[in-house]
Design an enzyme around this catalytic site. Structure first.
Site, PDB file in Angstrom:
ATOM      1  N   ASN A 241       1.045  -1.203   0.122  1.00  0.00           N
ATOM      2  CA  ASN A 241      -0.094  -0.033   0.035  1.00  0.00           C
ATOM      3  C   ASN A 241       0.897   1.196   0.052  1.00  0.00           C
ATOM      4  OD1 ASN A 241      -1.860   2.291   0.380  1.00  0.00           O
ATOM      5  ND2 ASN A 241      -2.550   1.292   2.482  1.00  0.00           N
TER       6      ASN A 241
ATOM      7  N   GLU B 146      -6.338   4.765   8.458  1.00  0.00           N
ATOM      8  CA  GLU B 146      -6.073   6.187   8.061  1.00  0.00           C
ATOM      9  C   GLU B 146      -7.347   6.938   7.604  1.00  0.00           C
ATOM     10  OE1 GLU B 146      -2.501   5.277   5.977  1.00  0.00           O
ATOM     11  OE2 GLU B 146      -1.620   4.808   7.669  1.00  0.00           O
TER      12      GLU B 146
ATOM     13  N   LYS C 280       0.260   4.287  -0.118  1.00  0.00           N
ATOM     14  CA  LYS C 280      -0.441   5.343   0.561  1.00  0.00           C
ATOM     15  C   LYS C 280      -0.132   6.549  -0.355  1.00  0.00           C
ATOM     16  CE  LYS C 280      -0.108   3.058   4.794  1.00  0.00           C
ATOM     17  NZ  LYS C 280      -0.002   2.836   6.152  1.00  0.00           N
TER      18      LYS C 280
ATOM     19  N   SER D  31       3.716  -2.876  10.062  1.00  0.00           N
ATOM     20  CA  SER D  31       5.087  -3.061  10.267  1.00  0.00           C
ATOM     21  C   SER D  31       5.706  -4.337   9.626  1.00  0.00           C
ATOM     22  CB  SER D  31       5.739  -2.852  11.413  1.00  0.00           C
ATOM     23  OG  SER D  31       5.284  -1.420  11.917  1.00  0.00           O
TER      24      SER D  31
ATOM     25  N   HIS E  54      -9.548   1.490   5.555  1.00  0.00           N
ATOM     26  CA  HIS E  54      -8.373   1.460   6.161  1.00  0.00           C
ATOM     27  C   HIS E  54      -8.054   2.708   7.218  1.00  0.00           C
ATOM     28  CE1 HIS E  54      -3.871   2.505   6.957  1.00  0.00           C
ATOM     29  NE2 HIS E  54      -3.675   1.320   6.010  1.00  0.00           N
TER      30      HIS E  54
ATOM     31  N   GLU F 290      -5.549  -4.873  10.655  1.00  0.00           N
ATOM     32  CA  GLU F 290      -4.377  -4.290  10.962  1.00  0.00           C
ATOM     33  C   GLU F 290      -4.289  -3.518  12.220  1.00  0.00           C
ATOM     34  OE1 GLU F 290      -2.412  -2.988   6.781  1.00  0.00           O
ATOM     35  OE2 GLU F 290      -4.105  -1.340   7.317  1.00  0.00           O
TER      36      GLU F 290
ATOM     37  N   GLY G 157       3.133   1.568  10.760  1.00  0.00           N
ATOM     38  CA  GLY G 157       3.970   2.635  10.766  1.00  0.00           C
ATOM     39  C   GLY G 157       4.866   2.900  11.774  1.00  0.00           C
TER      40      GLY G 157
HETATM   41  O1  LIG Z   1      -1.699  -0.642   4.792  1.00  0.00           O
HETATM   42  C1  LIG Z   1      -0.871  -0.786   5.340  1.00  0.00           C
HETATM   43  C2  LIG Z   1      -0.607  -0.667   6.608  1.00  0.00           C
HETATM   44  O2  LIG Z   1      -1.188   0.606   6.887  1.00  0.00           O
HETATM   45  C3  LIG Z   1       0.645  -0.859   7.188  1.00  0.00           C
HETATM   46  O3  LIG Z   1       1.667   0.087   7.043  1.00  0.00           O
HETATM   47  P1  LIG Z   1       3.212  -0.162   7.698  1.00  0.00           P
HETATM   48  O4  LIG Z   1       3.378  -1.498   7.019  1.00  0.00           O
HETATM   49  O5  LIG Z   1       3.982   0.875   7.067  1.00  0.00           O
HETATM   50  O6  LIG Z   1       3.025  -0.369   8.991  1.00  0.00           O
END
Ligand SMILES: O=C[C@H](O)COP(=O)(O)O
Length: 248
Positions: A9, A94, A11, A210, A92, A164, A170
């Site tokens: 992803n 976010e 983002k 993560s 998601h 998640e 993150g």
């Molecule tokens: O969509 C992915 C998640 O929000 C995980 O993000 P991350 O791998 O940077 O922790």
């Protein structure tokens, strides 16, 4: 047996030139993989991704459930369909936290995406506060129940779930493989209650938070974890290759 499905992803990251070279490098390296690989891209990169990718499936990161209308800044399912989008990430954390996504809009989006033949990747997950109060399973199962409201068993099979934990996104803090497995198992048990065991057994449940080349193998070895939704580590071609080609 469920196939492993690992999606990056991006983002709000990336550009056209970077995506083209990323795809070239990654697709060369993962040719023989039995893992389904995908990338959730910003809207502006979708068409490039869809046209250039030969192996990797491309996903959008959001969509509006309405057919059309006065929704400034939004993109409809028909618009995504027109460029051949096969997956959309919905709910998601976010988007829930910063852009007003709710269980109700997730449900509406899931229903409309399924109708359009696009696979929703339905995200769920708890905050640190909920985890510390030991309410993770109740919370996540509540999100799942609402997301699947009025979705038939045969349509439920056309969805993917991404578990998640918000505190792991993150932050570098991954849920231990065992903790992630327990929640994914509980989600599957919940799906068996909503539908039946046969349906529950076929739905892909990804873990996200993560995930990186050093923890992917352990996470993927868990019985109820069928893949990953990866943020940060999906931005670098070498890391993404290592994720897709993880050691079994
Ligand atoms: O969509 C992915 C998640 O929000 C995980 O993000 P991350 O791998 O940077 O922790």
């Amino acid at each position: 047996m469920r196939q492993k499905v690992i999606f990056g992803n991006w983002k709000m990251n990336g550009n056209k030139e970077g995506l083209i070279s990323f795809l070239k490098k990654v697709e060369k390296a993962i040719k023989k993989s039995d893992v389904k690989a995908g990338l959730a891209l910003p809207f502006t990169l979708l068409e490039t991704g869809i046209n250039k990718a030969k192996i990797i499936d491309i996903a959008a990161q959001n969509v509006h459930f309405a057919t059309n209308g006065a929704y400034t800044g939004e993109v409809s399912i028909a618009m995504l369909k027109e460029i051949n989008t096969k997956y959309v990430v919905i709910g998601h954390s976010e988007r829930r936290e910063m852009f007003g996504e709710t269980d109700d809009t997730v449900n509406k989006k899931a229903i409309e995406l399924i109708k359009a033949g696009i696979t929703p990747i339905i995200c769920c997950g708890e905050t640190l506060e909920i985890k510390e109060a030991k309410k993770t399973v109740t919370w996540v199962n509540g999100q799942i129940k609402k997301a699947y409201k009025n979705i038939s068993p045969s349509d439920a099979l056309k969805t993917i779930i991404a578990y998640e934990p918000i505190w792991a996104i993150g932050t570098g803090k991954t849920a231990t493989a065992n903790d992630a497995e327990i929640v994914c198992q509980k989600i599957r048990e919940n799906l068996a209650k909503i539908y039946d065991e046969k349906v529950a057994d076929q739905i892909t449940i990804q873990y996200g938070g993560s995930v990186n080349p050093s923890n992917i193998s352990e996470l993927m070895s868990q019985k109820n974890i069928d893949g990953a939704l990866v943020g940060g580590a999906s931005l670098k071609a070498d890391d993404f290759i290592a994720l897709i080609n993880y050691k079994k």
